[in-house]
Structures are given as C-alpha cells and as structure tokens.
Enzyme design. Structure first.
Site, mmCIF file in Angstrom:
data_model
loop_
_atom_site.group_PDB
_atom_site.id
_atom_site.type_symbol
_atom_site.label_atom_id
_atom_site.label_comp_id
_atom_site.label_asym_id
_atom_site.label_seq_id
_atom_site.Cartn_x
_atom_site.Cartn_y
_atom_site.Cartn_z
ATOM 1 N N GLY A 96 17.339 23.441 -60.984
ATOM 2 C CA GLY A 96 17.089 24.665 -60.219
ATOM 3 C C GLY A 96 15.941 25.433 -60.847
ATOM 4 N N ALA A 144 17.078 32.254 -62.417
ATOM 5 C CA ALA A 144 17.814 31.802 -63.600
ATOM 6 C C ALA A 144 17.202 30.519 -64.162
ATOM 7 C CB ALA A 144 19.287 31.592 -63.255
ATOM 8 N N HIS A 149 26.848 40.643 -46.394
ATOM 9 C CA HIS A 149 25.865 41.728 -46.481
ATOM 10 C C HIS A 149 25.860 42.516 -45.175
ATOM 11 C CE1 HIS A 149 22.168 43.901 -47.034
ATOM 12 N NE2 HIS A 149 22.095 43.478 -48.275
ATOM 13 N N ARG A 192 28.603 47.204 -50.277
ATOM 14 C CA ARG A 192 28.420 46.226 -49.208
ATOM 15 C C ARG A 192 29.706 45.827 -48.510
ATOM 16 N NH1 ARG A 192 23.861 42.416 -52.164
ATOM 17 N NH2 ARG A 192 22.235 43.979 -51.918
ATOM 18 N N HIS A 246 25.962 36.363 -47.516
ATOM 19 C CA HIS A 246 24.733 36.614 -48.244
ATOM 20 C C HIS A 246 24.753 36.057 -49.661
ATOM 21 C CE1 HIS A 246 21.244 38.627 -49.691
ATOM 22 N NE2 HIS A 246 21.900 39.426 -50.482
ATOM 23 N N GLU A 290 23.563 32.706 -59.889
ATOM 24 C CA GLU A 290 24.584 32.747 -58.843
ATOM 25 C C GLU A 290 25.549 31.571 -58.956
ATOM 26 O OE1 GLU A 290 22.967 33.053 -54.874
ATOM 27 O OE2 GLU A 290 24.925 33.125 -53.933
ATOM 28 N N LEU A 326 19.323 39.782 -59.075
ATOM 29 C CA LEU A 326 18.082 39.470 -59.777
ATOM 30 C C LEU A 326 18.268 39.746 -61.262
ATOM 31 C CD1 LEU A 326 15.475 40.994 -57.288
ATOM 32 C CD2 LEU A 326 16.522 38.744 -57.295
#
Lengths: 247, 642
Positions: free
Chosen positions: B40, B44, B266, B331, B406, B430, B446
């Site tokens: 990935g 991160a 979201h 949210r 989301h 995540e 973030l």
C-alpha cells in the site's frame, strides 16, 4: 439517450489496434465511465471482450482515468477529468470517438490503458525536498505569505494524469514537470535544491522520450486542474538560473 | 489467539516516551540487512516506506495502481487535526485525546489515542518541511478551521484537497528513497497472500497486473497499509479498486480481525441517482460549517423547489434536536438523523427504490452573511464538483446530500506496536483497528495514517527486528510453495466457473444486502437474515460468475472477481460482529438498543471490549476473542451533543 461509440481496441503493446463500434443506451445523469460500465456489463453478459480502461477514485483527484474523447484528453468539458464528465454534456444520438492517451513515452498496455510510469520517474529525479522524517522546526517558524502559498498550491494541484502530454503535439511533459518545479521553487523550503532539481527533472524528461515544448498551450487547455502555462515559463527561468549559477 | 496489547504501564502521558526508550534498536550498520515489505502506498504506506528507507532498511513497496500517488488517501478533502493550539482556543494534546476517545464512543484504546494526539503536532511540522502548501493567513502563519464536531479550531487544510497535498508530500519522500535505491517500488502489483514461516510473517505472494505473473517476495517483516473495506457495500466513497483482499488473506493466515462491524457512514455525500451508480462522491464535512441542513416540515412539500418553501416550513432538524452542536454534530449522529427524516417521508430528490433519500444542505444564509466570494474561496472546488455531477449550482439552490459508507474503523487487530497477533505482520492506517473506536472524528484519518507511518512504525518495527531472532528465509521455502499453489488454485477456480453474470452484479447485490441489514441501522432479525442471504449469494457467485479473459494478461475483471470473492466471505464476519455486539455505539446502531429519544444506547458492562475474530477453517464460523478496554483517563459517559 443513445450514443454511438467508436472505441479503440488494442490487445497489447505490439498489437496494431483498431476501432470497434458500439451503440450504448444511457442516461444523462450517468458519468462517462458509468456509460462504459454499462457497455462492459453488456459485453460480458454476451460473452464478448469488455473494453479495458484505467480508473480508480472517480472523484477527479487520483489521476488514474485517462481517455481521449473526440480528440480531447478527458473530453470536452473544461477543467474536468473523464471520471467527472457526465453524459449530460452530450446529446442524444451523438457519435463519440474514444482513444487512449497517445505519446511516444506512453506505451499502450491494452485498449485504453497506457503506461504512465515515465511520469513517476521524472518526479523521482529530484521532484522533492530532501528532508527526512524527524524533528523539523515548528511549522509556524517559517512564515510564508498567503499569495505565495496560494500560488504554490495552484501548481501543486497537478494530479499527474498525463493529459498535458497526450494533448501536446510534441508529447512533451513540460506542464507536468514544471508544475512540480514551480510548486517547490516558490516555497522557501524548496529553494535550497532548486538548481539540481530542475536540471535533473529536465534530463529525466528527455531520457523518458518526452518531446520539447514549442509553446502550443494545448497542455493548459486540456489540464483538468487548469494549471497555467506560467509554470513552464518558471521552469525555463529556473533552467537558465541553474545554467548561470556556479556549480 | 493471544491478544497482548502491550500497553505500557504508568500514566498515559508518559507511555509513549518511556516505551520508545524501552524499545530495542537495530544497529545502523545492520539496518540494511533487514528487508521490509510495505503493501500500500497511501498516507500510511508511503510515509512508512519512505521513513524506513531513510533509516536504512531495504524496503519493497507495493501498490495495485499505476503509481503510488493514486492511493485513495488522495481523495480526502477536509483536513488533518493536530493539537498545535495555534489559535489559542484551549486546545491541547489532552483535549484532542479526550475528544477522540469520546468521539469514538469509548471503543478505542486510550494509550494509542493519546500517542496519536501527541505525535499529531510533529506531523504538521514534517509536512510543512516537505513543502505541503497548507492554507495560510495573510501574516504567513498556518490557517486552521473547526471541523466535524470539534469545538476548537485544530484542523489544518489545503483548500478541499488536503489528502492530495499530504499524499503528494509522502509520495515525494517516497520518491526520494526510490531515487536513492533504498525503496524498490512495485506498481500495478497486487498482494494475493501472506506467507507465514514458523508463526512469523515472512513474505507475500503477488500478481503483476499487467502480465499476470505470480511472484514471491521474502522479507523480515511485512507491513500492511491497504486501507479499509468500505467497498463491501459496493456503493461507497472509496475508490473503485479499494478492497479487503490483503487484510482478508492475513486473517485467513491467522491474524485477528477486530471490530469489523464498525463502519462509518459519512453524512454529506451526493445521493444515488440511479441503478447504474458506480460509486458515491463525498462532499467535505467542512461544508457543514457554513451550510444548514433541512428538509420540508410537510411531506407534501418534498417535490417543491426549495426556494418555494418558506422559512417557517423548513425543518432544520439538526439545529432543533442538537442546539449546542447544531449542524456540526459528529458524523454518526448526523447520518442517522438524515436517515430518520427520509424514513419519515420528508426526504427530497429522486425516488430510488421507492424512497426519496436526500436532505438539503443550504448555503444561502452563509452567502448572504459572508458574500459569494468568501464562500467560493472556502468551497469553490467542492461546489464545482457538485455541479459537474448533479447539474445544479449550490450558489443558486441548496445541495442535496445523503449519507454514504465512507470509512471503516474496524481492521486487523494490532498491539501498541502496530503489530498483529501474527509476529512480524504490522498493520497501519485504516487497515488496523486501534485508534478510532466505534466512530472516527473528521480530519482524524489523515492524522492517523501519517502518525502510524512517520512516527510510530519506524520505532516499533526496530524493536521487532532486533528481538525476533528468526533465521533467513528465501522464496524457495515450502511455505512459499504452498501459498503460491493456493493463489493459483483460486485463480483457476475463478476462471473455470464459466457463468453468465458479470462480477459487478454480484457485488451490487452484496452491497444491497449489507446496506439493508448491516448499514446505518441494524437489528437482530435483519442480521440473521443477512447470514442466510450472503452464503446463498456466494454459492450463486461460484456457479454463475462470468470472468472474461485469462489470468496471464491485463484483466481488470479477473482482478475484480478475486476481490469480490473475498468480500463475499468477509461480509459474513462483519454481520457476525454486528450481531454479537448487542449495543449501540458510534457507527454501530442496533435498533433494539436506543434511548427513549432515539439516541444510541451503549452497554459498557458487557461490551467495553474490542471484538477480535479469528479464522477457524473453511466453512467454519469465525471464533470470537475479546480485548477488554480500560478507561482510566476519560470517564465513560454517554455522548451528548444536545
């Protein structure tokens, strides 16, 4: 709405390629890529070969989607990526021609998918500030005027899609490379390495087979983030300054 | 499954500093002898790969996109939190910690969250040093805004493209390491399995997405930064390629999957316009700073154009129900409230599947107050994006919005060192579960991605490498043979089905099941129904999926089929988790557990734990393990935004 699609098909980098013709039923609320999804689902169900294309975020920010639509990279709507283009920009009965981004440096991998890794290699040739993870000074220790920060942002907004290359008659990557050069040259943090950066990035562009800039301005017109060709002027000044500076 | 969280003892304020001191170090001359795999290249992954390269490790980084810069972190709009207190409005590390634990509805690990708040300040310094063009004030200092339920202005931003600018910063740092040869980048390469040798993660099996070639990669540690699993719902704000495969393969190799039912819906996304919809687009939560959310009071008005509905006939339901937070409630609260008014017949917009699922987000008061130019400066790019997609201009008429999947707070279980229960397998961003509990606050994703990659993993992985004492392993080891054989067998199985139904149709159906029964509101009855529907759909997939082409070529449909096959298994674990958690907390709302006013009812005596699911073999139900959560600093209270 009904669309007649002329779409480029190519099995691999060495295949000669050809246009294929399809009729697609779609609605004006669909995105251009959803129109392609509809076509592909139909082709798969019929046991035919679907059309390969690159896409990922579908929000106009990752830069993965491409396609030249009726001769224009990302299609007719200004400041819009292919994934954000919607069918309401077209009329019922339109004939639309779709091709891959074409450039000497971009090899066609399959259908509308091209290899844009040369753009990464240009960035790897100094398109960064040499700071390692650690304990840099406090972020507010270095004030940067709002106008400067905003201008740097305008250039930093490049999504690396390569539309500028596909639009340029010389297949030049000048707008792409100069956007990074300008972003970093405007900021005090980036000035330390400005001469080596611009020199190396220009060399990398040439090495990757991108053409030179002859001021057509097609790059700016096709840029989905509307990055100004002023960046290219700035790159040229940076090159000149680098050539005049003592080594 | 042994779940040792390795939380340092002592006061939470000192935990990270003392832990860092106690971690074993790898001698600088020995670092280059250690090979580390990072899967990935989002915030991160890119930050970890770059930082590990800088330290001297030999790093291989993998991404399925054609460039590391395309990872979906790039799409984050609103901002990044940091406890800088530049605004002198009472922020502090402790307050950010407190807000995050409370916002997560007391299902996160205190020590991890405290560390996150601590290193948040370093992230901003690091990013500015890299040249990230954050928004600034005229005096040249950094600008901040309040974001998503926070009562202090601690969010740093770069117009509506904060994720893009932060990712390009990490990408630049990664490019520098690629340039020096410390990181080898493998683009258009997908991880298809984890290789475990003597109980330690020692490598991965990958597929080259251009040629189809299967390769083996051996290493001393594997770091997974492969994002979330929101696409299990088919429609989400995730990129089309985002998937659970890498995490799920690790789960099947013995890594625990924690809190999979914690998914974030979201509140401000563009509503579905038709059955062909391929993804949903988020409109930054920052819009709620200036936009007012409303629906008509009278169900008869839902078809009227908004300007024909007088002020008195508008139901500003968030302002009325939550007077102190108003439109800025977190949210989960905002999303459930939107669903409720639409279920009550007050929704606006297109009728899809028999209901109008949209509410208005209205900027007319803000434009009147601040002027069109100021609003355009704040949200211009978002307004333009909205207009491109919907055909309406938010300057002229209210936006229509509705909640969409989301972010996923659940993920692979990790200890304080970000290592899973499989030694050597580290999980970042995540993809892990640890910091957001049952609900993530805006502008915290973030922060967590970069905290893990820049400032946590580079310390903790050294301790593992210095203490693991595992011998060298190369790709000829029988464990690699076995993993590769399994990957090839699965490919053959997919290609040999020879059915007639495209992969997307199965994915869409799975999404409908998950949205209906494991979405914004869940019931025991619905979840049990999902446990019948998912295996039936999976069986149909394996007997009728159409996968065009072969596996030794560029074949997006083959890739997708493999990912959807994993989603079809993973979905069941999510549902098991939602069923097991008989309480409402954060993004997990069980209709049986609510207060008289319809708010979430937490059951701390029975559920103050992370639920960690372990693979028990094909066809077996997953086994539940629990990590109890202690709240020594933030008192367990009921969240109230009234």
């Amino acid at each position: 709405m009904k669309i007649k699609l002329n779409v480029w098909r190519q099995d691999g980098p060495t295949d000669q390629g050809r246009f294929e013709h399809h009729h697609v039923d779609c609605t004006e609320d669909m995105s251009f890529l959803e129109m392609f999804d509809t076509l592909n689902e139909r082709l798969i169900s019929a046991g035919e070969s679907p059309v390969a294309f690159d896409h990922d975020c579908r929000e106009g920010i990752c830069g993965m989607c491409s396609m030249v639509i009726d001769g224009l990279p990302h299609g007719p709507q200004k400041g819009t990526t292919t994934c954000q283009l919607h069918m309401r920009q077209f009329a019922d009965g339109d004939e639309i021609t779709v091709e891959p981004f074409r450039a000497r440096a971009f090899k066609v991998l399959k259908d509308l998918v091209v290899d844009r890794s040369p753009l990464d290699r240009v960035q790897q040739a100094g398109g960064y500030i040499s700071v390692s993870t650690g304990a840099p000074p406090d972020a507010n220790a270095l004030p940067i005027g709002k106008a400067t920060a905003d201008e740097a942002f305008d250039y930093a907004a490049c999504i690396g899609c390569g539309a500028c290359v596909a639009a340029c008659p010389n297949a030049s990557a000048m707008l792409f490379s100069s956007a990074k050069v300008a972003h970093l040259a405007l900021l005090p943090q980036g000035r330390v390495e400005r001469t080596t950066r611009v020199t190396r990035m220009v060399q990398a562009m040439e090495h990757e087979g991108f053409g030179g800039c002859t001021n057509h301005g097609e790059c700016e017109a096709s840029c989905p983030k509307e990055i100004s060709v002023d960046a290219i002027a700035m790159l040229n000044r940076e090159v000149m300054a680098a050539n005049l500076s003592p080594r | 499954m042994k779940l040792d969280s390795k939380i340092p003892s002592g006061p939470v304020e000192d935990a990270w500093n003392s832990h860092k001191f106690n971690l074993r170090l790898v001698n600088p001359a020995n670092k280059r002898k250690h090979r580390v795999i990072v899967v990935g290249s989002g915030l991160a992954g890119a930050s970890a790969a770059a930082s590990l390269g800088e330290l001297g490790y030999d790093v291989d980084c993998f991404c399925f996109q054609d460039s590391p810069r395309r990872a979906h972190s790039i799409a984050a709009q609103g901002g990044i939190n940091a406890a800088k207190n530049y605004q002198n409005d009472g922020d502090s590390v402790y307050r950010l910690f407190y807000d995050t634990v409370k916002g997560g509805d007391f299902r996160a690990r205190e020590a991890n969250v405290y560390r996150l708040a601590q290193v948040s300040v370093n992230i901003i310094d690091q990013c500015v040093a890299q040249g990230v063009p954050f928004a600034r004030e005229y005096g040249g200092v950094l600008a901040n805004r309040s974001f998503g339920g926070a009562q202090v202005s601690r969010t740093f931003y770069a117009r509506g493209q904060t994720g893009q600018q932060l990712l390009l910063g990490a990408y630049a740092a990664l490019n520098r390491q690629i340039d020096t040869g410390k990181v080898t980048m493998h683009t258009r390469t997908e991880m298809l399995d984890l290789v475990v040798v003597d109980g330690h993660a020692r490598g991965i099996i990958t597929r080259d997405l251009i040629t189809g070639e299967i390769s083996r990669h051996a290493a001393d540690a594997v770091c997974l930064a492969t994002g979330g699993y929101g696409n299990v719902f088919f429609l989400s704000t995730n990129a089309k390629g985002s998937n659970v495969t890498a995490s799920f393969r690790c789960y099947k190799r013995g890594a625990g999957f924690a809190n999979p039912c914690f998914t974030q819906i979201h509140p401000t996304c563009i509503p579905v316009s038709g059955h062909y919809q391929s993804k949903l687009t988020l409109m930054s939560e920052s819009l709620r700073n200036d936009g007012r959310v409303w629906v008509p009071r009278d169900p008869k008005d839902v078809e009227k154009t908004p300007k024909d509905i007088p002020e008195a006939e508008r139901y500003y339901y968030l302002e009325e129900r939550y007077p102190s937070f108003g439109n800025l409630v977190p949210r989960d609260v905002a999303s459930r409230a939107a669903k409720k008014v639409c279920d009550d017949g007050l929704g606006v917009g297109h009728v899809v599947d028999g209901q109008r699922n949209a509410v208005y987000l209205d900027f007319s008061d803000a434009i009147k107050r601040d002027g069109r130019e100021v609003i355009a400066d704040r949200y211009g790019n978002l307004f333009d994006m909205y207009e491109r997609i919907s055909g309406d201009s938010p300057y002229e008429t209210p936006m229509k919005i509705f909640p969409a999947v989301h972010y996923t707070m659940g993920g692979l279980w990790v200890d304080y060192n970000l290592m899973s229960n499989l030694p050597g397998l580290h999980v970042l961003g995540e993809a892990n579960f640890s910091d957001h509990g049952a609900n993530r606050l805006g502008a915290s994703a973030l922060m967590q991605g970069l905290a893990d990659g820049y400032f946590v993993l580079p310390y903790t992985i050294g301790n593992y490498l210095a203490t693991a004492h595992q011998g060298p392993v190369d790709t000829s080891h029988p464990a690699f043979d076995a993993a590769e054989a399994e990957v090839r067998a699965k490919s053959q199985k997919l290609l040999s089905v020879g059915g007639a139904t495209p992969v997307d149709q199965f994915h869409r159906e799975l999404g409908k099941i998950m949205w209906e029964y494991c979405g914004m509101s869940r019931t025991e009855e619905g979840l049990k129904k999902a446990l019948e529907l998912i295996p039936a759909l999976r069986a149909r997939f394996w007997s009728d999926v159409a996968v065009p082409g072969g596996d030794e070529e560029l074949n997006p449909w083959f890739e997708k089929a493999g990912r959807v096959a994993d989603f079809l298994e993973f979905a069941e674990i999510m549902v098991h988790d939602a069923l097991e958690r008989a309480e409402s907390c954060g993004g997990h709302f069980r209709a049986e557990y609510q207060t008289g006013e319809g708010e979430a009812l937490r059951r701390d005596d029975d559920f103050a734990h992370a639920a960690v699911w372990g693979f028990e073999g094909e066809g077996q139900a997953p086994a539940l393990h629990k990590e109890p959560l202690a709240f020594d600093n933030v008192k367990l209270t009921t969240r109230s935004y009234k």
